[in-house]
Design an enzyme around this catalytic site. Structure first.
Site, PDB file in Angstrom:
ATOM      1  N   GLN A 235      81.717  39.832  46.166  1.00 19.74           N
ATOM      2  CA  GLN A 235      80.771  40.478  47.154  1.00 19.74           C
ATOM      3  C   GLN A 235      79.448  39.705  46.994  1.00 19.74           C
ATOM      4  O   GLN A 235      78.668  39.850  47.818  1.00 19.74           O
ATOM      5  CB  GLN A 235      80.369  41.837  46.741  1.00 19.74           C
TER       6      GLN A 235
ATOM      7  N   HIS B 127      88.555  50.778  43.719  1.00 26.14           N
ATOM      8  CA  HIS B 127      87.656  50.018  44.724  1.00 26.14           C
ATOM      9  C   HIS B 127      87.283  48.616  44.492  1.00 26.14           C
ATOM     10  O   HIS B 127      87.428  47.556  45.146  1.00 26.14           O
ATOM     11  CB  HIS B 127      86.475  51.015  45.043  1.00 26.14           C
ATOM     12  N   GLU B 128      86.702  48.592  43.196  1.00 21.77           N
ATOM     13  CA  GLU B 128      86.234  47.268  42.641  1.00 21.77           C
ATOM     14  C   GLU B 128      87.505  46.125  42.424  1.00 21.77           C
ATOM     15  O   GLU B 128      87.345  45.107  42.733  1.00 21.77           O
ATOM     16  CB  GLU B 128      85.457  47.178  41.419  1.00 21.77           C
TER      17      GLU B 128
ATOM     18  N   HIS C  60      88.527  44.796  45.392  1.00 24.02           N
ATOM     19  CA  HIS C  60      87.759  43.883  45.937  1.00 24.02           C
ATOM     20  C   HIS C  60      88.673  42.357  45.449  1.00 24.02           C
ATOM     21  O   HIS C  60      88.356  41.182  46.154  1.00 24.02           O
ATOM     22  CB  HIS C  60      86.564  43.761  45.544  1.00 24.02           C
TER      23      HIS C  60
ATOM     24  N   GLY D 155      79.385  50.014  41.619  1.00 23.70           N
ATOM     25  CA  GLY D 155      80.289  48.951  41.328  1.00 23.70           C
ATOM     26  C   GLY D 155      79.980  47.740  42.184  1.00 23.70           C
ATOM     27  O   GLY D 155      79.303  47.801  43.211  1.00 23.70           O
TER      28      GLY D 155
ATOM     29  N   CYS E 144      81.002  50.952  51.032  1.00 21.79           N
ATOM     30  CA  CYS E 144      80.871  49.842  50.374  1.00 21.79           C
ATOM     31  C   CYS E 144      79.581  48.924  50.787  1.00 21.79           C
ATOM     32  O   CYS E 144      79.286  48.893  51.840  1.00 21.79           O
ATOM     33  CB  CYS E 144      82.152  49.187  51.011  1.00 21.79           C
ATOM     34  N   LEU E 145      79.121  48.226  49.656  1.00 26.94           N
ATOM     35  CA  LEU E 145      77.855  47.504  49.719  1.00 26.94           C
ATOM     36  C   LEU E 145      78.125  46.312  50.764  1.00 26.94           C
ATOM     37  O   LEU E 145      77.106  45.668  51.387  1.00 26.94           O
ATOM     38  CB  LEU E 145      77.370  46.920  48.384  1.00 26.94           C
TER      39      LEU E 145
END
Length: 214
Positions: free
Chosen positions: A73, A168-169, A172, A68, A126-127
């Site tokens: 991000q 999660h997304e 963000h 995702g 997480c990226l």
């Protein structure tokens, strides 16, 4: 002093971001864009630019790799995220975590609400927080409402790992990182997770590191 927002029109900034081609740079924790609520998407990019931006998000997510990616991000404060999960994990882990393949989806202006009271806790990364993972207890089932990139409504219930990705997304897009919801006693490097905590459940990690599971 914290850096000011970039007041250039969003479309201009996205055009500049896409000009280099290839995967987009992923913003790491500490940048204000990750801590601000995003703007609802209301045609700021136009259909053609939106399509290019969505494709760039997809390319960047695949290259990272991740399952995702949210617009903040890559430094864009729009309420847009993408997800896709081929679920390339052993059957035992897939069963324990409720992880199943998910097709590519674009989520425009998403929101979610829990379905029931059940919660599930697993290591999550997480990226934008590279190198680390921590155990996060999340709703086991959620109802997602959003639109796709063409304006078609989405109203779908997700369970297991797909529900985790949705939460999660979408978090963000509200300026929330997974570490805000994590039990920080579980915080571990990727290397430690691979060496010590690769079991389907984080039960052993909870016992050894001293945190509670729901």
């Amino acid at each position: 002093m914290a850096p000011d927002r970039d007041h250039a029109p969003l479309a201009e900034r996205v055009e500049a971001l896409l000009a280099a081609g290839g995967p987009l740079p992923i913003v790491a924790a500490g940048r204000p864009v990750l801590r601000r609520a995003t703007e609802p998407y209301d045609g700021q990019l136009g259909p053609a630019l939106l399509a290019r931006f969505v494709e760039a998000l997809r390319l960047t997510m695949h290259a990272a790799p991740g399952v995702g990616l949210a617009a903040p991000q890559v430094g864009v404060e729009l309420r847009i995220a993408v997800l896709e999960d081929p679920a390339p994990v052993p059957e035992e882990i897939a069963a324990a975590r409720g992880r199943r393949p998910q097709p590519f989806r674009v989520l425009v202006n998403p929101s979610y609400e829990p379905v029931g009271t059940a919660r599930a806790a697993f290591f999550e990364g997480c990226l934008s927080v590279p190198g680390w993972q921590a155990v996060v207890a999340r709703h086991a089932e959620v109802r997602l409402r959003a639109e796709d990139e063409h304006g078609n409504p989405l109203d779908e219930v997700f369970t297991g790992w797909p529900a985790r990705i949705v939460q999660h997304e979408t978090d963000h897009l509200d300026g929330v990182l997974y570490v805000d919801r994590a039990d920080l006693r579980s915080l571990s490097t990727n290397e430690a997770v691979a060496a010590l905590w690769s079991q389907p459940s984080p039960k052993a990690a909870a016992e050894a590191l001293g945190f509670r599971l729901p």
